[in-house]
Design an enzyme around this catalytic site. Structure first.
Site, short mmCIF file in Angstrom:
data_model
loop_
_atom_site.label_atom_id
_atom_site.label_comp_id
_atom_site.label_asym_id
_atom_site.label_seq_id
_atom_site.Cartn_x
_atom_site.Cartn_y
_atom_site.Cartn_z
N GLU A 253 -22.79 4.46 0.05
CA GLU A 253 -23.15 3.06 0.28
C GLU A 253 -21.96 2.15 -0.01
O GLU A 253 -21.72 1.18 0.70
CB GLU A 253 -24.35 2.68 -0.59
CG GLU A 253 -25.62 3.43 -0.25
CD GLU A 253 -26.03 3.23 1.20
OE1 GLU A 253 -25.95 2.09 1.69
OE2 GLU A 253 -26.41 4.21 1.85
N CYS B 187 0.85 -1.19 0.00
CA CYS B 187 0.00 0.00 0.00
C CYS B 187 0.89 1.25 0.00
O CYS B 187 1.33 1.71 1.06
CB CYS B 187 -0.92 0.00 1.22
SG CYS B 187 -2.08 1.38 1.25
#
Length: 432
Positions: A402, A90
């Protein structure tokens, strides 16, 4: 299970604390919204800003484990975060914590690779690797190795804080990967686009730190200082101040040169420098009788009954902060039903070897469509763009908030799973 309407009461949480927290909620929401609107937070926090209540809880926890009182020195904390993020390649988190590592006085040489770091940090590599990819392998022997390493041994309190940081950053890698933040990553420069100097930490601001750097001082403060200088009337004093000012500028120029060299070092930092055994990765959890891996049964060791009290005893207050995160993500308003959220949570725990005896796993296949299951498993188990292409949610048209909510569920479920495995191993060591 965290999906319940009645908040669990803990002996250490007093009525006063609950009332104080309730009084702070509105002020915290306003401060978080203000920070995001001004662009004073990092990309991850901006993603989470669509759920401000959860963002408050997340920032509190992150600030506490990285900046507040604890057994580990600050440079160690950020270096452990680098090690954790590197397991999933990452770049975003490796760069972010490399910058923080230097800011809190870390040795730049350590950023050349894990082999340059102190032996005590290198000893964490094995448990870092296991928790990141196959947490069910975490055993009492891992804890014993760290606590009985002679002069380089860890204390139990230090180890608990290190484990919390590792699990926090591993799970945060899942969120970064799921939101594709790493793909959009652009290294920060010494001059941030919003004018905030690199020494100003958004986490500090989000937690109410009012110590604003001089470069952010209000114009009236500069005017006051200038009038004081003009009114002195002392020519000799004025010359001395001018000379001192010139010397300070020269010193700042030299420091800026050093800073640019450090930033270049950070930008060139390869996550692979901070890991060993790069081929070690997630594998399907084995449930066959001939395999020696046993299913982790929540009825035997749970967060509510075991993990919370242990971590809170060995690392003061962190249990409350983590518990607030788990509950915040479970109670977020969403288009998703509670059954769907429970299915996502339990499915993640299932693929990581954790089972609930009182849950009907047939609901997972009924509620989670195939594309969603593939997405959830990829983000939770192997969030690494060098090995897994980012798979967008294709199973239904969703609002951004969402999609982020699903990624938050994945992150928190993974965080709790890693903590359960690590804390159970610590418990086994303590009673052995």
């Amino acid at each position: 299970m965290i999906f319940c309407t009645n908040k669990m009461e803990y002996p250490l949480r007093t009525q006063c604390q609950r009332v104080q927290k309730q009084m702070m909620v509105n002020g915290e929401k306003e401060r978080v919204s203000l920070l995001v609107s001004r662009g004073s937070v990092d990309a991850v926090s901006q993603q989470m800003a669509s759920h401000p209540q959860y963002l408050e809880s997340f920032l509190r926890t992150q600030h506490y484990i990285l900046h507040m009182d604890g057994p580990l020195p600050l440079p160690y904390r950020h270096y452990i975060a680098i090690m954790a993020a590197a397991r999933h390649h990452c770049n975003y988190l490796v760069y972010l914590h490399s910058a923080h590592f230097l800011r809190v006085g870390g040795d730049p040489k350590w950023l050349q690779g894990l082999e340059v770091a102190p032996l005590r940090l290198r000893l964490l590599d094995n448990i870092n690797k296991v928790l990141a990819h196959q947490p069910w392998l975490t055993a009492c022997s891992h804890i014993q190795t760290l606590l009985k390493a002679g002069e380089q041994c860890w204390s139990l309190a230090e180890l608990v804080q290190a484990v919390v940081i590792l699990a926090h950053c591993h799970s945060l890698c899942s969120f970064v990967f799921g939101c594709d933040t790493d793909a959009d990553f652009v290294p920060l420069s010494s001059k941030s686009p919003n004018g905030t100097p690199p020494t100003f930490c958004p986490c500090d601001a989000a937690n109410g730190n009012t110590n604003v750097p001089q470069s952010l001082a209000t114009p009236s403060e500069h005017i006051t200082r200038r009038r004081s200088l003009d009114s002195s009337g002392d020519v000799t004093c004025l010359k001395e101040r001018i000379q001192k000012s010139q010397e300070e500028r020269e010193k700042q120029t030299l420091q800026q040169t050093d800073t640019e060299e450090e930033e270049e070092m950070i930008c060139l930092a390869d996550p692979s420098r901070f890991i060993t055994d790069p081929d070690f990765c997630y594998q399907e959890f084995a449930r066959k009788e001939e395999d020696h891996f046993q299913v982790f049964r929540v009825q035997d060791y749970s967060w509510e009954d075991h993990g919370f009290s242990l971590v809170n005893r060995l690392y003061s207050d962190i249990g409350h902060l983590l518990d607030d995160r788990f509950r915040s993500v479970a109670t977020l308003s969403s288009l998703h039903s509670d059954d769907l959220k429970r299915a996502i949570w339990n499915y993640i725990h299932c693929v990581l070897g954790i089972r609930y005896d009182d849950y009907d796993y047939g609901e997972v296949n009924q509620l989670l469509e195939r594309d969603l299951k593939l997405y959830v498993k990829a983000v939770a188990c192997f969030p690494d763009s060098t090995k897994t292409p980012v798979c967008p949610l294709r199973w239904t048209p969703l609002k951004t908030s969402e999609r982020i909510h699903i990624n938050l569920l994945i992150m928190e479920a993974r965080l709790q799973a890693e903590l359960l495995y690590a804390l159970r191993a610590i418990t086994q060591y303590m009673i052995a």
